[in-house]
Design an enzyme around this catalytic site. Structure first.
Site, PDB file in Angstrom:
ATOM      1  N   VAL A 144       0.849  -1.192   0.000  1.00 49.17           N
ATOM      2  CA  VAL A 144       0.000   0.000   0.000  1.00 49.17           C
ATOM      3  C   VAL A 144       0.887   1.246   0.000  1.00 49.17           C
ATOM      4  O   VAL A 144       1.689   1.469   0.903  1.00 49.17           O
ATOM      5  CB  VAL A 144      -0.953   0.002   1.218  1.00 49.17           C
ATOM      6  CG1 VAL A 144      -1.802   1.264   1.213  1.00 49.17           C
ATOM      7  CG2 VAL A 144      -1.840  -1.242   1.220  1.00 49.17           C
ATOM      8  N   LYS A 145       0.707   2.024  -1.074  1.00 46.30           N
ATOM      9  CA  LYS A 145       1.526   3.226  -1.240  1.00 46.30           C
ATOM     10  C   LYS A 145       0.777   4.405  -0.625  1.00 46.30           C
ATOM     11  O   LYS A 145      -0.392   4.661  -0.953  1.00 46.30           O
ATOM     12  CB  LYS A 145       1.731   3.443  -2.740  1.00 46.30           C
ATOM     13  CG  LYS A 145       2.952   4.218  -3.113  1.00 46.30           C
ATOM     14  CD  LYS A 145       3.094   4.140  -4.631  1.00 46.30           C
ATOM     15  CE  LYS A 145       4.272   4.906  -5.128  1.00 46.30           C
ATOM     16  NZ  LYS A 145       4.265   4.992  -6.585  1.00 46.30           N
ATOM     17  N   VAL A 146       1.461   5.111   0.273  1.00 47.34           N
ATOM     18  CA  VAL A 146       0.818   6.181   1.033  1.00 47.34           C
ATOM     19  C   VAL A 146       1.655   7.452   0.888  1.00 47.34           C
ATOM     20  O   VAL A 146       2.868   7.412   1.098  1.00 47.34           O
ATOM     21  CB  VAL A 146       0.736   5.802   2.540  1.00 47.34           C
ATOM     22  CG1 VAL A 146       0.001   6.861   3.329  1.00 47.34           C
ATOM     23  CG2 VAL A 146       0.096   4.434   2.728  1.00 47.34           C
TER      24      VAL A 146
END
Ligand code: E4P
Length: 219
Positions: free
Chosen positions: A86-88
């Site tokens: 998950v890219k945040v």
């Protein structure tokens, strides 16, 4: 050094994988926007297709910009496939969200990192990867590779586990310089990965071997 391909284009991903040098994929909302995806259901299906193409990490970015929405979106994204990272985006909400994901065994990639201090914050909350952007710093007359060097020093000082994933790559030279700095991974569009193959002396050498063979042996 791991090579990730920075695209959401299935043809490019397939081509990169077929060469044998691609270890994973990174996407972002702009890259997804270049594909023919018209609704949220198709977005997740597209991510699933990518994950099924490669036995490696696939970064997919949350669109939300507040903590609670990032959490719900990230949890859903993480359920698409075991390869999902998950890219945040960096920021107060992003860092809080990464802390939540770390505590819940969800792997993350903290994106839009432009300083050592941001890299430190992401490592404090256990980000799996950070993505410092080289090209976008170069674009504003800063030295992107210098940032990568500095983050590498800071992380080495404290034996930090967060991996440096050098992003916003604009040339093959960026990739080879990253290997000298010793980053864990780079992510690049296919064209710059392909440019690594090129050297004029290789082309001249191949031609000379071919000519000599035809001249002396294959008469
Ligand atoms: C990767 O994670 C980034 O989204 C990407 O490398 C950004 O590259 P750009 O600056 O060329 O858009």
């Amino acid at each position: 050094m791991k090579f990730f391909i920075d695209t959401a284009n299935l043809k490019d991903i397939k081509k990169g994988i077929s060469i044998g040098v691609v270890d994973g994929v990174t996407t972002n909302p702009s890259l997804m926007g270049q594909e023919n995806i018209t609704n949220h259901k198709s977005i997740n299906e597209h991510y699933k297709k990518i994950c099924e193409m490669i036995d490696g990490d696939v970064s997919v970015e949350v669109i939300s910009n507040n903590y609670h929405d990032m959490i719900s979106e990230g949890v859903l994204l993480s359920k698409i496939h075991k390869n999902i990272i998950v890219k945040v985006p960096m920021g107060l909400d992003g860092i809080k969200a990464i802390k939540f994901f770390t505590d819940n065994n969800i792997k993350t990639n903290c994106t839009l990192v432009f300083s050592v201090s941001q890299a430190l914050l992401a490592s404090k909350v256990g980000a799996t990867y950070i993505s410092p952007f080289i090209g976008r710093l170069d674009d504003i007359d800063n030295d992107g590779l210098n940032l990568i060097k500095d983050i590498k020093i800071a992380y080495s000082n404290y034996n930090v586990k967060t991996k440096i994933l050098a992003a916003s790559i604009r040339s093959g030279l960026h990739i080879s310089k990253c290997s000298l700095i010793g980053v864990d991974c780079i992510t690049s569009p296919l064209k710059h990965i392909l440019s690594l193959f090129n050297h004029p002396l290789t082309d001249i050498g191949i031609k000379k071997f071919e000519n000599d063979f035809n001249r002396y042996i294959n008469k």
